[in-house]
Design an enzyme around this catalytic site. Structure first.
Site, PDB file in Angstrom:
ATOM      1  N   GLU A  91       2.891   4.538  -4.078  1.00 57.47           N
ATOM      2  CA  GLU A  91       2.770   6.491  -5.130  1.00 57.47           C
ATOM      3  C   GLU A  91       3.947   6.674  -5.574  1.00 57.47           C
ATOM      4  OE1 GLU A  91       0.031   5.377  -3.097  1.00 57.47           O
ATOM      5  OE2 GLU A  91      -1.631   4.902  -4.497  1.00 57.47           O
ATOM      6  N   ASP A 105       0.958  -1.385   0.292  1.00 56.95           N
ATOM      7  CA  ASP A 105      -0.149   0.070   0.011  1.00 56.95           C
ATOM      8  C   ASP A 105       0.537   1.049   0.124  1.00 56.95           C
ATOM      9  OD1 ASP A 105      -2.558   1.779   0.038  1.00 56.95           O
ATOM     10  OD2 ASP A 105      -2.420   1.026   2.732  1.00 56.95           O
ATOM     11  N   ASP A 138      -9.191   2.922  -1.927  1.00 58.92           N
ATOM     12  CA  ASP A 138     -10.048   3.418  -0.966  1.00 58.92           C
ATOM     13  C   ASP A 138     -11.058   4.223  -1.971  1.00 58.92           C
ATOM     14  OD1 ASP A 138      -8.216   3.389   0.664  1.00 58.92           O
ATOM     15  OD2 ASP A 138      -7.479   5.073   0.700  1.00 58.92           O
TER      16      ASP A 138
HETATM   17  O1  MIG Z   1      -4.754   6.079   3.692  1.00 58.51           O
HETATM   18  O2  MIG Z   1      -3.161   1.044   5.823  1.00 58.51           O
HETATM   19  O3  MIG Z   1      -6.269   1.754   0.236  1.00 58.51           O
HETATM   20  O4  MIG Z   1      -7.049  -0.184   1.517  1.00 58.51           O
HETATM   21  O5  MIG Z   1      -6.626   0.313   5.018  1.00 58.51           O
HETATM   22  C1  MIG Z   1      -4.682   5.011   5.361  1.00 58.51           C
HETATM   23  C2  MIG Z   1      -4.563   1.580   6.002  1.00 58.51           C
HETATM   24  C3  MIG Z   1      -3.745   3.856   4.371  1.00 58.51           C
HETATM   25  C4  MIG Z   1      -4.609   3.591   2.345  1.00 58.51           C
HETATM   26  C5  MIG Z   1      -5.168   1.665   1.404  1.00 58.51           C
HETATM   27  C6  MIG Z   1      -6.109   0.662   2.214  1.00 58.51           C
HETATM   28  C7  MIG Z   1      -5.845   0.991   3.683  1.00 58.51           C
HETATM   29  C8  MIG Z   1      -5.816   1.736   4.550  1.00 58.51           C
HETATM   30  N1  MIG Z   1      -4.285   2.547   3.829  1.00 58.51           N
END
Ligand code: MIG
Length: 759
Positions: A374, A371, A450
């Site tokens: 980017e 995650d 998200d």
């Molecule tokens: O901004 O790790 O898209 O699936 O649960 C939060 C916490 C950061 C974004 C991910 C989301 C995940 C969350 N992450």
């Protein structure tokens, strides 16, 4: 004098200060580089071929294409072998790194990666700059131009021809599909060079095959990761995780995978485990394993700046972090607070990162979820690293973040995939990512980040999946039920119904929203959701077989109707229904309080999945679909394998029922292997070829075991559309028709020869 020069393994045309290099990857894949430098991004796997293309005056011809070059402007025109004009430049602006092309005959533009828009991108303008959207917007919506992933690839299409353009440039790129000028498509970049591939074919399937030949194909996934998966931000301690696991089994909700989000770590430090909340981490994993669960851990790229923290210190010692413009480690901020970012551009750093997974795997972790790659950063306005940050490549050369930004997720995935593969001991890695670039399919599944628990996001996820699939990424899904905000019973049911027919099928929800596991909304919802997850489990072999083909040819799993009905212009803009494989048409209900919708059935005859009612295609039909149904139709002449339902993959010995949707002769190849390991690469698999021959009074089903090196499950036969069967003859012997669905065939032992005499 010839203006086109044959070089070592390519062609070159020079005009004043400018240069155009033309390289061939096949007779129908040609690359144009307006620069002396012929280097590629890591997305491209293939090398140009020598010996293709013949110079004919101002043109170069292959067996499939003729490329005509204007020696002054260096603009090109591309013709197919029938002399049809396929593609034509209006302008080539080398300093501005921009190409404009005329819209000649294209009726639609598709692909273009992850886009919050309907299927056809014509009339749209968008850019590629991987972005953590929720840092920048309240929710995903149609005005967003830049998503988490960047796939600078699009397909121009009409009934009888199409082409793909892949712009191999990792800087921020912008694509305009007839928005600024309605007769022109343009693409441009903020850096690097004009370097693009034109791929030609008559049909879109051919384009995807060729594009995925260039940028790679998905590895065959591990079957448990095609099952139902449950996640939450976050299951906060081992007790909560175990409760979820037990409840899944008690409620008989098939489930293969559970996810641990960022709270499993100690202070959000990657590659650590919170020793208080997950004190018995290894024991928990062992218990989960014994219950048939796999566990996936989230790993973010940001490494906490903390003296004495092993990972941080190792990276510091190795000088592995992205630098600021002064050459010092760039310090941003993410969940752990101040954080540094591994420079995945270097092989050495990727190896280090991959190896960090060894201990997790040893503890019993099965997969990884990347995650925030980017990469996300809380302290800049752009919510990512400053563009003047520096990366160092394997040769020691500096590259700015503006060049590497869009590659960051891809390179992290490459590092992780290799690490997992190294330590998983012959098991197939599973990796899930949010950020990506072209080629990500080689390493990872992709989810769309998200989303919000609103009906619009359920609806728009459909064209998003379809265009992602047309961008070479078959293994895709979204957070079922919706991530942000509270879900509700109806939304969860409808979203789960779509999830069944989505390659990556995971329910996930945000911190501070109501929990959305299948039992959170009462008995009716629980029953409904269970029913649909059961359907998914009955389709695992079917899906896996689609995945197998996809891993070899790049075909998407979810396909827009135009994929198989390109010559039917009605399909060009249909975004809210799709084909799950060639012959299963799915038309989700995506509005509240609705129990009926219009479904377009392409030509041919179709069976209603629920009632077997036969419907004629090439028309719109109203499909009644109360909350316990989703409109699904199966094409006449298909063979669909259905599995025995179980709590998780491998729990019980499988038994496959082959469903014959009669009315037309057909063929199917059933591929079987262990579903988990790389043994299939050593030829440990089986392949059964099934075919039918149908005439007015008989149906003959034949099967031939084409290759047998792995135990083939027993099979049963189910015939659709033959209600009044007169007699059934199996291997020459007459059998009682009423018993047909009870007979188990063993394909290991014999070839099958079934004759059905119709009334
Ligand atoms: O901004 O790790 O898209 O699936 O649960 C939060 C916490 C950061 C974004 C991910 C989301 C995940 C969350 N992450």
């Amino acid at each position: 004098m010839n203006i086109i020069k044959k070089m070592d393994y390519w062609f070159q045309i020079k005009s004043s200060e400018r240069v155009l290099n033309i390289l061939f990857y096949s007779d129908s894949i040609v690359r144009f580089v307006y620069d002396e430098d012929l280097g590629s991004t890591p997305a491209v796997l293939e090398r140009p071929l020598n010996g293709l293309g013949k110079i004919l005056g101002d043109s170069i011809a292959t067996n499939e294409l003729v490329i005509k070059i204007d020696s002054n402007s260096l603009q090109v025109e591309v013709y197919n072998s029938s002399g049809e004009l396929i593609n034509k430049d209006i302008s080539v602006d080398i300093p501005k790194i921009e190409i404009r092309k005329e819209i000649l005959w294209e009726r639609g533009f598709y692909g273009s990666g992850e886009r919050y828009w309907y299927l056809n991108q014509k009339g749209r303008r968008m850019s590629n700059w991987n972005s953590d959207l929720i840092g920048l917007y309240d929710l995903h919506n149609v005005t967003i131009k830049e998503m988490h992933t960047s796939i600078p690839f699009y397909i121009g299409l009409d009934k009888e021809k199409c082409y793909g353009i892949y712009f191999d440039n990792s800087f921020r790129t912008c694509f305009d599909y007839g928005k600024t000028y309605n007769n022109a498509v343009s693409f441009k970049s903020s850096g690097g060079k004009i370097d693009y591939y034109l791929i030609y074919d008559r049909d879109i399937k051919g384009i995807i095959e060729k594009y995925s030949f260039l940028t790679g194909r998905m590895n065959l996934p591990s079957i448990p990761f095609l099952g139902y998966q449950q996640s939450r931000y976050s299951y906060k301690n081992s007790k909560e995780v175990m409760n979820i696991a037990k409840r899944m089994r008690n409620e008989k909700i098939p489930c293969d995978v559970l996810y641990l989000d960022i709270h499993y770590m100690e202070n959000y430090k990657v590659f650590t485990i919170d020793s208080k909340e997950f004190r018995d981490f290894k024991k928990m994993l062992k218990e989960l394993k014994s219950m048939g669960f796999k566990v996936v851990l989230i790993i973010d790229p940001g490494i906490k700046v903390e003296k004495g923290y092993k990972v941080f210190e190792e990276g510091k010692k190795g000088d592995y972090y992205v630098k600021d413009s002064y050459g010092l480690d760039y310090v941003g901020e993410v969940w752990p607070g101040e954080a540094v970012f591994p420079d995945f551009l270097r092989t050495e750093v990727r190896k280090w990162w991959g190896d960090l997974h060894a201990s997790l795997i040893k503890d019993g972790v099965d997969g990884i979820w990347n995650d925030m790659n980017e990469p996300s950063n809380f302290i800049t306005k752009s919510k990512t690293l400053p563009e003047d940050c520096l990366h160092i490549d394997d040769l020691g050369d500096e590259k700015t973040h503006s060049e590497i930004h869009n590659l960051y997720g891809l390179l992290e995935a490459k590092a992780t995939y290799k690490g997992l593969k190294k330590y998983l001991n012959n098991k197939r890695p599973f990796l899930l990512t949010r950020a990506a670039f072209a080629g990500i399919q080689r390493y990872s599944a992709l989810w769309t980040g998200d989303n919000t628990s609103v009906w619009e996001h359920l609806e728009m996820s459909i064209p998003m999946f379809l265009n992602i699939g047309l961008s070479g990424i078959p293994f895709v899904g979204s957070d079922v039920g919706g991530f942000l905000e509270d879900s509700d019973e109806e939304l969860l049911c409808r979203w789960t119904q779509l999830g069944v027919f989505t390659p990556f099928f995971r329910n996930h929800s945000n911190l501070d929203t109501i929990y959305q596991e299948p039992w959170q909304f009462g008995e009716d919802t629980l029953d409904n959701v269970r029913k649909f997850i059961n359907i998914r489990y009955s389709l695992l072999t079917y899906l896996y077989n689609l995945m197998k083909v996809s891993s070899e040819k790049g075909h998407p799993i979810m396909r827009p109707l135009l994929y198989h009905y390109q010559d039917d212009e009605k399909t060009l803009n249909i975004y809210d229904e799709f084909l799950f494989g060639e012959n299963m048409l799915v038309a989700p209900i995506y509005r509240p309080g609705i129990d009926e919708r219009l479904v377009y059935l392409p030509e041919g005859n179709w069976y209603d999945f629920w009632t077997d009612e036969k419907k004629k295609g090439k028309r719109f039909l109203a499909q009644y679909s109360p909350i316990d149904k989703i409109p699904v139709c199966i094409k006449e002449g298909s063979i669909i394998p259905r599995d025995k339902i179980m709590n998780y993959f491998g729990e019980l010995e499988n038994e496959i029922t082959l469903h014959f949707y009669t009315g037309k002769s057909c063929e199917y190849e059933l591929y079987i292997d262990d579903g988990i390991t790389f043994d299939y690469e050593k030829d440990i698999f089986s392949l059964v070829k099934i075919h039918t021959v149908e005439s007015s009074n008989t149906l003959i089903i034949g099967s031939k075991t084409a290759y047998k090196n792995y135990e083939i499950p027993k099979i049963k036969i189910n015939l659709h559309g033959l209600d009044n069967i007169k007699e059934v003859i199996i291997d020459g012997e007459k059998i009682d028709v009423n018993n047909l669905d009870k007979i188990l065939f063993n394909l290991n032992e014999r070839e099958l020869d079934i004759q059905v005499v119709k009334c």
